[in-house]
Each structure stands twice: as C-alpha cells, then as structure tokens.
Design an enzyme around this catalytic site. Structure first.
Site, PDB file in Angstrom:
ATOM      1  N   HIS A 203       0.617  -4.523  -5.401  1.00  0.00           N
ATOM      2  CA  HIS A 203      -0.064  -5.394  -4.449  1.00  0.00           C
ATOM      3  C   HIS A 203      -0.437  -6.719  -5.087  1.00  0.00           C
ATOM      4  O   HIS A 203      -0.345  -6.886  -6.293  1.00  0.00           O
ATOM      5  CB  HIS A 203      -1.329  -4.708  -3.909  1.00  0.00           C
ATOM      6  CG  HIS A 203      -1.048  -3.720  -2.802  1.00  0.00           C
ATOM      7  ND1 HIS A 203      -2.009  -2.926  -2.264  1.00  0.00           N
ATOM      8  CD2 HIS A 203       0.097  -3.425  -2.131  1.00  0.00           C
ATOM      9  CE1 HIS A 203      -1.484  -2.163  -1.314  1.00  0.00           C
ATOM     10  NE2 HIS A 203      -0.199  -2.446  -1.214  1.00  0.00           N
TER      11      HIS A 203
ATOM     12  N   ASP B 113      -7.838  -3.643  -0.842  1.00  0.00           N
ATOM     13  CA  ASP B 113      -7.496  -2.324  -1.388  1.00  0.00           C
ATOM     14  C   ASP B 113      -8.688  -1.446  -1.751  1.00  0.00           C
ATOM     15  O   ASP B 113      -8.494  -0.369  -2.313  1.00  0.00           O
ATOM     16  CB  ASP B 113      -6.629  -2.496  -2.646  1.00  0.00           C
ATOM     17  CG  ASP B 113      -5.220  -2.921  -2.296  1.00  0.00           C
ATOM     18  OD1 ASP B 113      -4.906  -2.947  -1.101  1.00  0.00           O
ATOM     19  OD2 ASP B 113      -4.444  -3.228  -3.216  1.00  0.00           O
TER      20      ASP B 113
ATOM     21  N   SER C  65       3.732  -1.915   2.417  1.00  0.00           N
ATOM     22  CA  SER C  65       2.511  -2.716   2.394  1.00  0.00           C
ATOM     23  C   SER C  65       2.735  -4.148   1.933  1.00  0.00           C
ATOM     24  O   SER C  65       1.858  -4.975   2.076  1.00  0.00           O
ATOM     25  CB  SER C  65       1.469  -2.049   1.504  1.00  0.00           C
ATOM     26  OG  SER C  65       1.964  -1.923   0.198  1.00  0.00           O
TER      27      SER C  65
END
Lengths: 180, 143
Positions: free
Chosen positions: A96, A123, A57
């Site tokens: 992230h 997210d 990701s």
C-alpha cells in the site's frame, strides 16, 4: 560375439552418461534459480525482492497478478511511496501507499500510516487492534518497478494446486526426455 | 527495460494551491490539534505522460516541523490521473484526509503544501517528484 557385447556395453555407458548429464542439468537449473534469487536479495536489500500483487486494493495502478520489484535501503520513508509491510500475526504482506509520515528528531524513528489507492479508508483497521502506526521494522521494502500480468501464473498455481503438479510434471518430463 | 525511454522525457510541471478557508480548527479531546481546510488546487502534469505511462497518482501533503518531529507529512487530498487529457486540472475541495497533528502544535504553525506525483508506467520503473509551495500559516487561535 565379442563385437556385439562391446557394442552393448558402449550403448549402456552412453545411456548412463546421458542420464548423468540430465541429472546435472537439472541440478544446474535449480542452483541457478537459487543464485538468481539470492543475488536479487543482495542487490535489492529486501528479504523478498519480488512480490506478486494479490488484492485489488491498489487498482488501477497495480492489478492482481502484477509483479513488483522491491528495494530496501537506509533512505528515509516518505509519503507517496508504495511500501510492502508485514503486520504482526499476519502471514501475507500488504502493498500500500504511505499517506502519513512522522519522523522524530535525532532518533529518526518514524510513524507511518498507509492506505490502498482503491480503498476508502486508511489501513488502521488492517493493523493489530490498538496499533495506530507502522514503524520501520514492519516495512519489507519499497516498490520501485513492476511487470504486469506475469505473476498471475503463481496465483493460479496457489489457488488451483492441480496446475502446479501438471506444470512440474511437464517440466520434469521435458528435462528428462530432452537431448542436448 | 521499456522504461528507459522515460528518462528522455524532460517534464515541466506546474502547480498552484490556495487555502480558501479554515473551516474549523480545534483541539481534540485527546489533545491533538485538528484543522479542516478548503483548498483550491490547480496543476498541469501533462508533460509527465509518455507512451509508457499507465497513470499518475497525485497528492497534496501538508509538511511541517514540530518540537517532537523533524518531519510531519500529512496527505490532505489525492487523485488518480488516468490520461494526459486529464492532467491539466483544478479542483476546489475540503481536505479528503483528516489533518491531525501528533500533539498540539498547529496554532500559528507555518507549513508547506507539497504537490507530489507518482508516475506509474505500463511496465518498468516507477518514479516520483514534487513541487514544494512554502509560506502557509495556520491561524493563531482555534475556531
């Protein structure tokens, strides 16, 4: 006769001492590993100072198998920082980037929204249903540096446990058979 | 660490952002203000690249203060610069991420647009910096 017996005794005691030395060496290896890990924890202020990237990701910045070094302190969290966070009820932490920050007056409490660089969406769908924001207590650390590929070993070992046993076996054999 | 030499690099980046249009500006049903902008972003980040640079992540954030929040940072657009050749760029775009307030504070709101970048090395320490461009203001009525 006495000469031979003495010789035998001394060989046995040398072997015994060698064995002891090796056990102690093994113990020292384990305890230094523990010391380094605990030291890193203190130094970085994060429960897990090193994490391995497991997903795609954050490509192409971070790839599967890259190792990230984390740091946690009292500094405010800001947009753009790459954080490692834990969602309640999820075992694996997520790495992230912060794309939105709302920091209250006075209390300094923050609402944070994150997104993977390589993901289309933010997210929110990874959070607990009904949870719109992350708070400070979800954040385990900020990524401050990284080392490519090295973590791939651990991925291989978790996904194919046989390699783990082979590696442990080989290492144990090496330690036990090695002479100083 | 290989990234030590990165400290020797003294960058001189430039950035410029124009709000070309307010496409629409309204209050959502839940009471939060939302605005859609068309932006013209130009920047030169070539000096951020060294031999140890894998990529530069760049993003534009609206930053403002409200009665509730000391700081609101909303990312509006981002991109990945893979190499030095691509580090001097301009782009005209609507905001890629939604510009929504936590509340209804955007009417006539003064805000900064800040170009942030995050330098990701081939190995070693990451670092970030920004250019704050102040002096933007949202309209006094919804449209």
């Amino acid at each position: 006769m006495g000469l031979i017996a003495d010789g035998f005794d001394s060989i046995r005691s040398i072997k015994f001492r060698d064995l002891l030395t090796q056990i102690i060496t093994l113990g020292m290896i384990f305890s230094s590993a523990l010391i380094i890990w605990k030291g890193l924890m203190l130094f970085s202020g994060s429960e897990s100072p090193v994490v391995v990237v497991l997903s795609e990701s954050m490509e192409p910045g971070f790839q599967r198998g890259d190792i990230l070094f984390l740091h946690m302190n009292k500094d405010p969290i800001r947009a753009g920082e790459i954080v490692v966070y834990n969602v309640d009820g999820r075992e694996i932490p997520i790495v992230h980037r912060v794309i939105e920050v709302r920091e209250q007056h006075g209390t300094k409490e923050v609402d944070i929204l994150t997104k993977g660089d390589n993901n289309e969406m933010d997210d929110r769908m990874l959070y607990v249903p009904g949870q719109f924001w992350l708070q400070r207590q979800h954040i385990m650390g900020k990524a401050i540096g990284f080392l490519p590929y090295v973590g791939y070993v651990t991925i291989v070992m978790t996904e194919r446990p046989i390699f783990k046993y082979i590696l442990i076996g080989v290492l144990a054999l090496l330690v036990l058979t090695s002479k100083e | 660490m290989t990234s030590i030499s990165d400290n020797l690099n003294s960058p001189s980046p430039t950035a410029n952002v124009h709000v070309l249009n307010i496409n629409w500006f309204q209050k959502q049903r839940n009471g939060n203000d939302e605005v859609s902008l068309t932006l013209n972003i130009s920047a030169d980040l070539q000096s951020m690249f060294t031999w140890n640079t894998k990529q530069v992540f760049v993003f534009l954030a609206a930053e403002y203060e409200t009665p509730e929040n000391a700081l609101n940072q909303v990312s509006l657009w981002d991109g990945i610069i893979p190499s030095k050749e691509h580090a001097s760029f301009w782009i005209q775009t609507t905001n890629k991420y939604r510009f929504i307030d936590q509340g209804s504070n955007l009417v006539g709101k003064d805000f900064n647009l800040t170009l942030h970048w995050h330098v990701m090395p081939k190995t070693g320490k990451m670092f970030a910096d920004k250019i704050v461009i102040p002096g933007y203001r949202l309209p006094n009525d919804y449209r």
